[in-house]
Design a protein around this motif. Structure first.
Motif, short mmCIF file in Angstrom:
data_model
loop_
_atom_site.label_atom_id
_atom_site.label_comp_id
_atom_site.label_asym_id
_atom_site.label_seq_id
_atom_site.Cartn_x
_atom_site.Cartn_y
_atom_site.Cartn_z
N LYS A 155 0.88 -1.16 0.00
CA LYS A 155 0.00 0.00 0.00
C LYS A 155 0.92 1.21 0.00
O LYS A 155 1.95 1.22 0.69
CB LYS A 155 -0.97 -0.01 1.17
N ARG B 271 5.16 3.46 2.39
CA ARG B 271 4.66 2.19 1.85
C ARG B 271 4.46 1.20 2.98
O ARG B 271 5.12 1.24 4.02
CB ARG B 271 5.60 1.63 0.79
N HIS C 187 -10.74 9.76 -4.12
CA HIS C 187 -9.37 9.39 -3.75
C HIS C 187 -8.77 10.50 -2.88
O HIS C 187 -8.97 11.69 -3.15
CB HIS C 187 -8.52 9.17 -5.00
N PRO D 267 -4.68 8.56 -8.04
CA PRO D 267 -4.30 7.19 -7.71
C PRO D 267 -2.96 6.77 -8.31
O PRO D 267 -2.16 6.12 -7.64
CB PRO D 267 -5.46 6.36 -8.28
N ALA E 150 0.44 7.46 -6.45
CA ALA E 150 0.95 6.57 -5.41
C ALA E 150 1.78 5.44 -6.01
O ALA E 150 2.79 5.03 -5.43
CB ALA E 150 -0.20 6.00 -4.59
N ALA E 151 1.36 4.92 -7.17
CA ALA E 151 2.14 3.88 -7.84
C ALA E 151 3.48 4.42 -8.31
O ALA E 151 4.51 3.73 -8.23
CB ALA E 151 1.35 3.31 -9.01
N THR F 238 -3.73 2.14 -3.45
CA THR F 238 -3.30 3.54 -3.51
C THR F 238 -4.08 4.52 -2.65
O THR F 238 -3.90 5.73 -2.81
CB THR F 238 -3.36 4.01 -4.98
#
Length: 225
Positions: free
Chosen positions: A34, A45, A167, A172, A175-176, A195
């Motif tokens: 996450k 994370r 969100h 979103p 975050a990745a 995310t």
């Protein structure tokens, strides 16, 4: 469960180190993360153990995840390795390396009252992650306005959330991207990153069924039994 750590980690890096050490001591394989990328804070994370990641429809025992928290989220699965290179990955590079999935994050900690602990102590506990349930993958998602999709959460067939967007940062994919640039050894093909919650955090009861449905993406379902 424990009440607290003997010492609260002094930094994000130290909290991440606690996560890594605990996973190593337990021999847990890591299946995902996450990730958080607050606009005015340090990216974080949380490890998600491989054995706690399940495809929808899924069942999870209250003995596994006693706090029974649920959050509706968008997750991404990496389709190829993104090794650490010394140069940050761009949004475009990460977007080309992921598919999109509707997901339910299962919130359950190792503390008796996890939300009552300081933020860095929660982070050390993988941000109180108990698992992840994911729905169908969408490979061609470039045409979707992800931050503004409509989401519905149902518990035992009754709608508890229904809205457009939600969100926490409105981004979103951000975050990745943060995760890909945060990990010292990069991300691996097959890893999933979730995310951030669109629905806040709801706590359910044994026997409850939760469905999270994202417009254009499909749904994820979990039953606690």
């Amino acid at each position: 469960m424990i009440d607290a750590l003997p010492i609260v980690p002094a930094s994000v890096a130290k909290a991440h180190a606690v996560q890594d050490r605990v996973a190593a001591l337990l021999g847990e394989a890591i299946g995902g993360f996450k990730a958080g990328a607050p606009p005015d804070g340090e990216p974080t994370r949380g490890l998600i153990y491989e054995r706690t990641i399940r495809s929808s429809p899924a069942r999870m025992s209250p003995a596994e995840v006693p706090h029974l928290g649920v959050e509706g989220e968008i997750a991404f699965r990496f389709t190829r390795d993104l090794p650490a290179t010394g140069a940050p990955y761009t949004r475009e590079e990460v977007a080309l390396a992921v598919t999109v999935l509707p997901a339910i994050e299962i919130v359950s900690g190792r503390y008796s009252n996890p939300r009552g602990r300081p933020n860095l102590e929660q982070l050390a506990d993988c941000t109180i992650n108990g698992g992840l349930v994911f729905g169908p993958e969408t490979a061609d998602w470039s045409h979707l306005d992800l931050p503004n999709l409509r989401i519905t959460m149902l518990v035992n067939g009754a709608t508890v959330h229904h809205k457009q967007g939600g969100h926490p940062t409105g981004d979103p994919l951000g975050a990745a991207v943060a995760l890909a640039n945060m990990l010292s050894d990069g991300v691996k093909a097959g890893h999933i990153v979730t995310t951030g919650s669109w629905t806040g955090m709801d706590f359910l009861k044994p026997g409850d069924r939760c469905v999270v449905r994202f417009e254009a993406l499909g749904e994820a379902e979990v039953v606690f039994e």
